[in-house]
Design a protein around this motif. Structure first.
Motif, PDB file in Angstrom:
ATOM      1  N   MET A  62      61.607  29.345  65.904  1.00 14.39           N
ATOM      2  CA  MET A  62      61.104  30.716  65.944  1.00 14.39           C
ATOM      3  C   MET A  62      61.929  31.764  66.661  1.00 14.39           C
ATOM      4  O   MET A  62      61.880  32.652  66.590  1.00 14.39           O
ATOM      5  N   SER A  63      62.588  31.031  67.630  1.00 15.17           N
ATOM      6  CA  SER A  63      63.322  31.870  68.323  1.00 15.17           C
ATOM      7  C   SER A  63      64.504  32.519  67.765  1.00 15.17           C
ATOM      8  O   SER A  63      65.083  33.528  68.351  1.00 15.17           O
ATOM      9  N   GLU A  64      64.940  32.006  66.849  1.00 16.20           N
ATOM     10  CA  GLU A  64      66.094  32.738  66.065  1.00 16.20           C
ATOM     11  C   GLU A  64      65.182  33.440  64.764  1.00 16.20           C
ATOM     12  O   GLU A  64      66.107  34.386  64.293  1.00 16.20           O
ATOM     13  N   LEU A  65      64.340  33.690  64.557  1.00 19.40           N
ATOM     14  CA  LEU A  65      63.441  34.381  63.566  1.00 19.40           C
ATOM     15  C   LEU A  65      62.996  35.734  64.155  1.00 19.40           C
ATOM     16  O   LEU A  65      63.019  35.917  65.424  1.00 19.40           O
ATOM     17  N   GLY A  66      62.411  36.773  63.242  1.00 16.94           N
ATOM     18  CA  GLY A  66      61.656  37.808  63.794  1.00 16.94           C
ATOM     19  C   GLY A  66      62.053  38.675  62.849  1.00 16.94           C
ATOM     20  O   GLY A  66      62.986  38.982  62.235  1.00 16.94           O
ATOM     21  N   GLY A  67      60.754  39.765  62.824  1.00 20.54           N
ATOM     22  CA  GLY A  67      60.854  40.903  61.900  1.00 20.54           C
ATOM     23  C   GLY A  67      61.055  40.515  60.504  1.00 20.54           C
ATOM     24  O   GLY A  67      61.152  41.322  59.611  1.00 20.54           O
ATOM     25  N   LEU A  68      60.421  39.507  60.163  1.00 21.06           N
ATOM     26  CA  LEU A  68      60.587  39.012  58.633  1.00 21.06           C
ATOM     27  C   LEU A  68      59.924  40.043  57.849  1.00 21.06           C
ATOM     28  O   LEU A  68      59.686  40.222  56.643  1.00 21.06           O
ATOM     29  N   ALA A  69      58.492  40.520  58.440  1.00 19.81           N
ATOM     30  CA  ALA A  69      57.520  41.468  57.696  1.00 19.81           C
ATOM     31  C   ALA A  69      58.340  42.567  57.015  1.00 19.81           C
ATOM     32  O   ALA A  69      57.798  43.278  56.156  1.00 19.81           O
ATOM     33  N   GLN A  70      59.163  43.027  57.871  1.00 16.61           N
ATOM     34  CA  GLN A  70      59.760  44.380  57.443  1.00 16.61           C
ATOM     35  C   GLN A  70      60.716  43.993  56.022  1.00 16.61           C
ATOM     36  O   GLN A  70      60.628  44.841  55.004  1.00 16.61           O
ATOM     37  N   LYS A  71      61.209  42.753  55.983  1.00 17.75           N
ATOM     38  CA  LYS A  71      62.155  42.633  54.992  1.00 17.75           C
ATOM     39  C   LYS A  71      61.526  41.952  53.590  1.00 17.75           C
ATOM     40  O   LYS A  71      61.738  42.151  52.660  1.00 17.75           O
ATOM     41  N   ALA A  72      60.305  41.064  54.092  1.00 16.39           N
ATOM     42  CA  ALA A  72      59.509  40.685  53.107  1.00 16.39           C
ATOM     43  C   ALA A  72      57.938  40.659  53.305  1.00 16.39           C
ATOM     44  O   ALA A  72      57.338  39.733  53.821  1.00 16.39           O
ATOM     45  N   PRO A  73      57.509  41.771  52.911  1.00 19.93           N
ATOM     46  CA  PRO A  73      56.208  42.284  53.120  1.00 19.93           C
ATOM     47  C   PRO A  73      55.096  41.246  52.270  1.00 19.93           C
ATOM     48  O   PRO A  73      54.104  40.668  53.006  1.00 19.93           O
ATOM     49  N   ALA A  74      55.612  40.791  51.259  1.00 15.42           N
ATOM     50  CA  ALA A  74      54.531  40.257  50.356  1.00 15.42           C
ATOM     51  C   ALA A  74      54.403  38.719  51.329  1.00 15.42           C
ATOM     52  O   ALA A  74      53.443  38.317  51.408  1.00 15.42           O
ATOM     53  N   MET A  75      55.674  38.111  51.512  1.00 17.78           N
ATOM     54  CA  MET A  75      55.524  36.793  52.380  1.00 17.78           C
ATOM     55  C   MET A  75      54.586  37.041  53.418  1.00 17.78           C
ATOM     56  O   MET A  75      53.949  36.060  53.651  1.00 17.78           O
ATOM     57  N   ALA A  76      54.795  38.085  54.184  1.00 18.27           N
ATOM     58  CA  ALA A  76      54.110  38.061  55.452  1.00 18.27           C
ATOM     59  C   ALA A  76      52.637  38.150  55.045  1.00 18.27           C
ATOM     60  O   ALA A  76      51.769  37.543  55.774  1.00 18.27           O
ATOM     61  N   VAL A  77      51.990  38.796  53.901  1.00 22.82           N
ATOM     62  CA  VAL A  77      50.713  39.026  53.873  1.00 22.82           C
ATOM     63  C   VAL A  77      50.361  37.694  53.515  1.00 22.82           C
ATOM     64  O   VAL A  77      49.307  37.117  54.087  1.00 22.82           O
ATOM     65  N   PHE A  78      50.892  36.769  52.687  1.00 22.44           N
ATOM     66  CA  PHE A  78      50.400  35.707  52.134  1.00 22.44           C
ATOM     67  C   PHE A  78      50.604  34.778  53.550  1.00 22.44           C
ATOM     68  O   PHE A  78      49.413  34.048  53.766  1.00 22.44           O
ATOM     69  N   THR A 135      65.423  38.446  51.423  1.00 18.93           N
ATOM     70  CA  THR A 135      64.898  39.065  50.479  1.00 18.93           C
ATOM     71  C   THR A 135      63.487  38.551  50.385  1.00 18.93           C
ATOM     72  O   THR A 135      62.940  37.572  50.771  1.00 18.93           O
ATOM     73  N   ASP A 136      62.550  39.352  49.696  1.00 21.84           N
ATOM     74  CA  ASP A 136      61.115  38.960  49.310  1.00 21.84           C
ATOM     75  C   ASP A 136      61.012  37.899  48.466  1.00 21.84           C
ATOM     76  O   ASP A 136      62.200  37.146  47.740  1.00 21.84           O
ATOM     77  N   LEU A 137      59.581  37.346  48.312  1.00 24.61           N
ATOM     78  CA  LEU A 137      59.349  36.187  47.116  1.00 24.61           C
ATOM     79  C   LEU A 137      59.929  36.516  45.975  1.00 24.61           C
ATOM     80  O   LEU A 137      59.738  37.727  45.405  1.00 24.61           O
ATOM     81  N   SER A 138      60.358  35.179  45.342  1.00 22.22           N
ATOM     82  CA  SER A 138      60.257  35.542  44.024  1.00 22.22           C
ATOM     83  C   SER A 138      59.120  35.064  43.167  1.00 22.22           C
ATOM     84  O   SER A 138      58.044  34.781  43.947  1.00 22.22           O
ATOM     85  N   LEU A 139      59.236  35.323  41.767  1.00 17.31           N
ATOM     86  CA  LEU A 139      57.896  35.186  41.010  1.00 17.31           C
ATOM     87  C   LEU A 139      57.419  33.852  41.004  1.00 17.31           C
ATOM     88  O   LEU A 139      55.954  33.968  41.656  1.00 17.31           O
ATOM     89  N   ASN A 140      57.878  32.913  40.914  1.00 18.15           N
ATOM     90  CA  ASN A 140      57.281  31.523  41.152  1.00 18.15           C
ATOM     91  C   ASN A 140      56.704  31.262  42.419  1.00 18.15           C
ATOM     92  O   ASN A 140      55.342  30.779  42.440  1.00 18.15           O
ATOM     93  N   GLU A 141      57.265  31.775  43.294  1.00 19.55           N
ATOM     94  CA  GLU A 141      56.648  31.640  44.806  1.00 19.55           C
ATOM     95  C   GLU A 141      55.344  32.467  45.062  1.00 19.55           C
ATOM     96  O   GLU A 141      54.579  31.852  45.395  1.00 19.55           O
TER      97      GLU A 141
END
Lengths: 373, 490
Positions: B352-368, B443-449
Motif C-alpha cells: 500500500m505504501s507504494e500505491l496511491g491515486g489509482l482512482a484517477q487512472k482507473a475509476p471503474a476499478m475504484a468503484v468496484f 490502465t482501467d479494467l478490461s472487459l472480462n474483469e
C-alpha cells in the motif's frame, strides 16, 4: 537387473527359491515348516544382498544381514524347541489345547517370546531393526524392492497366523508387548526417516514404520485386522515396487536427485506421486484404506486408545518425508540436467501399478473378496 | 442425481484437462465447464425442494466397511454448492489474462479442487466426507506450491501438515463414532441418533473441532493462513479463502452440532473465547499490514471467527446468519482478491505504501473496489449487513451466561469497528491521494474483469436488499439443527 552383474540366471533361480519359501511360510501348519520356510527365504536373500560383488557396501550389507539373520534364526529354533518341550508337538494348534483357566507354563511363555522376537526381527520391528537400513541401502535396488515387499508381506502373514492359531488364547499375555513394539517401531522408523538425506535410506526407515502399522493386525487380531493386512500388504508392496522402480532409473539417490523430475519425465513423476501418496495414506489410494482398516481394527479392541492417536500423529510425520520427494520432483529446479531413459514398456508397467493402487483405493472389495485366510 | 453431477462434471473435466495442449483451448474449456456446473447448481437449488429424490443419491460402496456413496443437497449444502459453483466462473473470468506456465495442469487441478469441494458440501456419509475433504486439499496444495510466490514450498507445506494433522484426528473421531452406531454405519442419520455420554462427546468434540478450527482458521491455529494466502497464486487464494474455509464451518454445523450437542454446549464458551480473541487479534494485526494480500487474509480470520461465534451461540438466528454470511463472505472476498490481483498485475506490487491515486487512472476499478470493500464491512444495503445483523442478534441472546454474552458481543463489535478502520484506510491509501511513478501508467479494467466484478457487485446488492432469497433456502435446515432440543440433549 542387468546392471547388477554377471550370473544373471542365478538371480532368477534364487528368486524362485525365495518364492518357494514364501509359499511355505504363508501356509504352514507345523512350526518346523515355518522354520524351513524362513530359512529357504533367508539364505537366497543373503546371497542376493551381496550380489553386487564389486561394491563394498553391498558386501558389508550381506555380511551384516547374514550374521544378524542367522542369530535370529537361532532364536527362532530355540523357541520352537522350547515349545516342543512344553507341548510335545510341532503342530501350530497345540497351544489352543491349553485348558481354560490354567496358566501357561514358563517354558511355553519363553518359547513364545523367542518366536515373537525372531519374527519381529524378520519384519524389522524396533528394536530388532538395525539391519534394515544398511541392507536396504547396500543391496542392489531391484533386490531391495523384492525384499521390502514380497518377503516382508509373507513373513507378516506367517506372523499373524502363528499368533492367531497358536497363541490366540494367550492374547492377554502378549498384547501389551505388541503395543510397546508398535510404539517403538512407529517412533523410531518415522523420526529417523525424517532426517535421511538419501531417498533409498528414507524408504528403508519408512518400511520400518510401515511395519509398525502392519503390526496393528497382530495387535488387534480380528476379522478387520486380517482383511486389512491383506490389503495393507498389497498396497504397500505395489507402492514400494513402484517407487523403487522409479528410484532405480535415477543416478543420484539423494532428495536433490529428484529435483525437476516432473519436467523431464512427467509420467514417471506422476506415477511416483501416486505411490508416495499411497505410502503416506492419502484417500483414494489403497494406502489410505489399508491404514484405515488397521486403525478400525485397533479401535475395535476398545483398548489402548492412545496407541491409535499416536499412530495417526506418526502418519502425519510420515507425510513430511514422503512429500519432500514430491516437492523435489515438482517444485524445485534441477541443479544439473537429469538423464533418465525409460522404455515404453517400463512406463506402461508403472501406469498399471499406479492404476491398481487407485482401483484398490476405491474398491478394496476386489482383493478382499478373493483372498482371505 | 444433481449432487452426483456437481461432483463428477468438474472431476472428469479436470482429468481430461491434463491432456489439453493449447493454452487458449484450456481456458475456454475450463470456463465452459464451470458455467455448466453453475447451471446445474442453480437448477438444483432453485427448482427442487429438499427431499426431492433428484437431490439425494445413495448407492452401495465399500459395504464391508459400512460406508455408502450417500450424497444429498440440503439447505446448507445448497448454499455452499451455489457459492462454489458461482465462484469458479468468477475466478476464471477475472484471472483470464493471468499467464500460467503449463496452464493445462493449473486448470485441471482447479477443476479437481472444485470437485472435492462439491463433494465435501454434499456428502452425507462420514467416510465419503473424509475422502472429499482430502481430495479438495491436495489439488490446492499442488497449485499453491507450483505457481506460488518465492517462499511457496515451505509455506504451503506448513499449510498441508496443519490440515493433515487435523484431518487424521478427525478420522479417529469418525471411526469411533462408527464403532458406536448400531449397524456400524457411517451415514449422518446413524451419527445423529447416537446417544453418547458427555465424556465421550467431549473427546470427540475436540478431535473434530481441532480439524475444523485449523481449516477455518480459529486462533491459535491460524498461523498457516496469512502466509499461505500471500504466497499462493491469487486464483488459488480465492478458492482457499472464498470457498475452502467454509469446509470448517460446514463441518461444525453438520458433523458437530447435531452429533455431540452436549459437548458442543459445554465447550461453547471456550470456542467462543478463542474466536473472539482471534477477531480482535487479527483485526489489530490487519491494521498494521502494508501488503494488501496479508491485510485481506487477516480480515478474513476476523470474519470467520464471527461466524464461528454465531454458531456457538446456539440459536436459530445464529445458524441462519452464519450460513448466509458464509455465502456473502465468499462472494465479497473473491471480489477483493480479484481486484488485488489486477492491481498487482498492472503495477507489480501489493504494498500500500507504494500505491496511491489509482482512482484517477482507473475509476471503474475504484468503484468496484469501494462497493465490495464496503460490503466487507457490512454497510446496510450490502449483502453482509443482514448476515452480521442476525449474528449479532444471536450473540446477545447466546446460550451462555448474561455477562459472557455481553462481553462477547462487545469484543466482536470492536472487531467490526476495527474492520471499518483498516478497510477504509486501505481504500484511501491505494485509490486516493497522489499518483506516483508506480501507478501513473495504470490502465482501467478490461472487459472480462468488468464482467466478473459486475457479477460480484450485483450479488452484493441483490442479497443486501433481499436476503430472504437465501434465507428461505436454509430456513428448514436451520430450524432442524437449532430445534429438536438438540443443544441440551445429554
Amino acid at each position: 537387473m542387468e546392471k547388477v552383474g554377471s550370473g544373471y540366471a542365478d538371480y532368477f533361480a534364487l528368486i524362485f527359491f525365495i518364492l518357494c519359501g514364501v509359499v511355505l511360510v504363508s501356509s504352514f501348519k507345523s512350526l518346523l515348516i515355518l522354520f524351513l520356510g524362513i530359512e529357504i527365504i533367508s539364505i537366497p536373500l543373503y546371497i542376493l544382498t551381496g550380489s553386487d560383488k564389486k561394491n563394498l557396501r553391498s558386501n558389508e550389507a550381506s555380511l551384516k544381514y547374514f550374521l544378524l539373520g542367522s542369530f535370529s534364526t537361532g532364536i527362532l529354533l530355540m523357541g520352537i524347541a522350547l515349545m516342543y518341550g512344553s507341548l510335545g508337538t510341532f503342530s501350530t494348534t497345540g497351544v489352543n489345547f491349553l485348558p481354560e483357566g490354567t496358566k501357561p507354563s514358563v517354558l511355553l511363555v519363553a518359547g513364545m517370546l523367542m518366536l515373537f522376537f525372531a519374527m519381529s526381527f524378520k519384519v524389522s520391528a524396533v528394536p530388532f531393526h538395525f539391519w534394515t537400513p544398511d541392507v536396504y541401502d547396500g543391496a542392489p535396488t531391484v533386490f531391495t524392492s523384492f525384499m521390502a515387499t514380497i518377503v516382508k508381506a509373507a513373513v507378516f502373514i506367517a506372523f499373524i497366523r502363528l499368533f492367531d492359531e497358536s497363541f490366540g488364547a494367550m492374547q492377554s499375555q502378549w498384547q501389551l508387548m505388541v503395543a510397546v513394539i508398535i510404539t517403538a517401531t512407529l517412533l523410531v522408523g518415522n523420526i529417523t526417516a525424517v532426517f535421511q538425506q538419501s531417498v533409498k535410506r528414507m524408504l528403508a526407515y519408512s518400511s520400518i514404520s510401515q511395519a509398525g502399522f502392519m503390526l496393528f493386525a497382530v495387535f488387534a487380531m480380528n476379522t478387520d485386522a486380517k482383511e486389512g493386512l491383506i490389503l495393507y500388504a498389497a498396497a504397500y508392496s505395489l507402492a514400494t515396487i513402484g517407487i523403487f522402480a522409479v528410484l532405480n532409473k535415477l543416478s543420484d539417490y539423494s532428495f536433490d536427485g529428484f529435483n525437476g523430475l516432473a519436467k523431464e519425465q512427467p509420467l514417471l513423476a506422476g506415477t511416483a506421486v501416486v505411490f508416495l501418496l499411497s505410502l503416506a495414506g492419502i484417500p483414494l489410494t489403497a494406502g489410505f484404506l489399508s491404514k484405515f482398516y488397521m486403525l478400525k481394527a485397533a479401535l475395535a479392541t476398545g483398548k489402548f486408545m492412545w496407541l491409535v492417536i499416536f499412530a495417526v500423529l506418526m502418519a502425519a510425520v510420515s507425510v513430511f518425508y514422503y512429500f519432500r520427494v514430491i516437492q523435489a520432483m515438482y517444485f524445485k529446479e534441477p541443479q544439473k540436467p537429469i538423464q533418465v531413459s525409460a522404455s515404453a514398456s517400463f512406463k506402461t508397467g508403472l501406469v498399471i501399478v499406479a492404476l491398481l493402487i487407485i482401483i484398490l483405493g476405491i474398491n478394496p472389495g476386489l482383493l478382499i473378496r478373493w483372498l482371505y485366510f | 442425481m444433481i449432487p452426483v453431477l456437481l461432483i463428477f462434471i468438474p472431476l472428469l473435466a479436470g482429468v481430461l484437462t491434463f491432456f489439453f495442449r493449447s493454452e487458449k483451448a484450456v481456458r475456454s474449456w475450463s470456463l465452459g465447464i464451470s458455467f455448466v456446473t453453475m447451471a446445474v447448481a442453480v437448477i438444483g437449488v432453485t427448482i427442487f425442494d429438499e427431499g426431492s429424490p433428484l437431490l439425494t443419491v445413495n448407492t452401495p460402496w465399500l459395504q464391508t466397511l459400512g460406508s455408502s456413496f450417500f450424497v444429498r443437497l440440503d439447505g446448507l449444502g445448497k448454499i455452499l454448492t451455489l457459492l462454489t459453483a458461482i465462484s469458479f466462473p468468477v475466478i476464471f473470468t477475472s484471472t483470464w489474462s493471468t499467464p500460467y506456465k503449463r496452464s493445462n495442469n493449473f486448470y485441471a487441478l482447479m477443476l479437481l479442487g472444485q470437485a472435492g469441494l462439491m463433494g465435501v458440501f454434499v456428502a452425507a456419509d462420514a467416510l465419503l466426507f473424509y475422502f472429499f475433504w482430502e481430495l479438495a486439499l491436495i489439488p490446492m496444495y499442488f497449485i499453491a506450491s507450483i505457481w506460488g510466490g518465492e517462499k511457496r514450498i515451505r509455506v504451503t507445506f506448513k499449510f498441508f501438515i496443519y490440515t493433515f494433522i487435523g484431518s487424521v484426528l478427525m478420522l479417529i473421531g469418525i471411526l469411533y463414532l462408527q464403532s458406536k452406531t448400531a449397524n456400524h454405519s457411517f451415514s449422518i442419520q446413524a451419527f445423529n441418533n447416537l446417544q453418547l455420554s458427555l465424556k465421550e462427546q467431549s473427546w470427540l468434540f475436540w478431535l473434530f473441532f481441532i480439524a475444523f478450527a485449523i481449516k477455518m482458521p480459529i486462533f491459535p491455529l491460524h498461523t498457516w493462513q496469512p502466509d499461505t494466502y500471500e504466497q499462493s497464486p491469487t486464483a488459488a487464494t480465492m478458492v482457499l479463502s472464498g470457498v475452502m474455509v467454509k469446509m470448517g464451518l460446514l463441518g461444525i454445523i453438520r458433523w458437530v452440532m447435531p452429533v455431540m450437542p452436549a459437548a458442543f454446549h459445554s465447550w461453547g464458551d471456550v470456542a467462543m473465547s478463542l474466536s473472539v480473541i482471534g477477531i480482535v487479534y487479527a483485526s489489530l494485526i490487519a491494521m498494521r499490514q502494508d501488503d494488501l494480500k496479508r491485510l485481506i487474509a487477516f480480515s478474513s480470520i476476523a470474519h470467520i471467527g464471527l461466524m464461528n461465534m454465531a454458531l456457538f451461540s446456539e440459536n436459530i438466528s445464529g445458524v441462519q446468519g452464519a450460513i448466509l454470511q458464509m455465502f456473502n463472505h465468499g462472494i465479497n472476498i473473491i471480489g477483493l482478491w480479484a481486484i488485488v490481483e489486477i492491481i498487482e498485475r498492472k503495477t507489480g506490487t501489493r504494498k500500500m505504501s507504494e500505491l496511491g491515486g489509482l482512482a484517477q487512472k482507473a475509476p471503474a476499478m475504484a468503484v468496484f473496489f469501494v462497493v465490495i470493500a464496503l460490503a466487507n464491512i457490512a454497510l446496510p444495503l450490502t449483502n453482509s449487513f443482514p448476515g452480521e445483523f442476525l449474528m449479532f442478534n444471536s450473540l446477545l441472546t447466546a446460550h451462555t451466561t448474561r455477562l459472557y454474552a455481553l462481553l462477547f458481543t462487545v469484543f466482536a463489535g470492536l472487531g467490526i469497528i476495527l474492520g471499518a478502520v483498516y478497510t477504509l484506510n486501505m481504500i484511501r491509501k491505494t485509490f486516493y491521494g497522489e499518483t506516483n511513478t508506480v501507478t501513473a501508467g495504470v490502465t482501467d479494467l478490461s472487459l472480462n474483469e468488468k464482467i466478473a466484478l459486475s457479477a460480484v457487485v450485483i450479488l452484493v446488492i441483490v442479497i443486501g436488499v433481499y436476503p430472504q432469497l437465501l434465507l428461505d433456502i436454509t430456513n428448514n435446515f436451520s430450524e432442524m439443527i437449532a430445534n429438536k432440543d438438540m443443544f441440551r440433549k445429554a
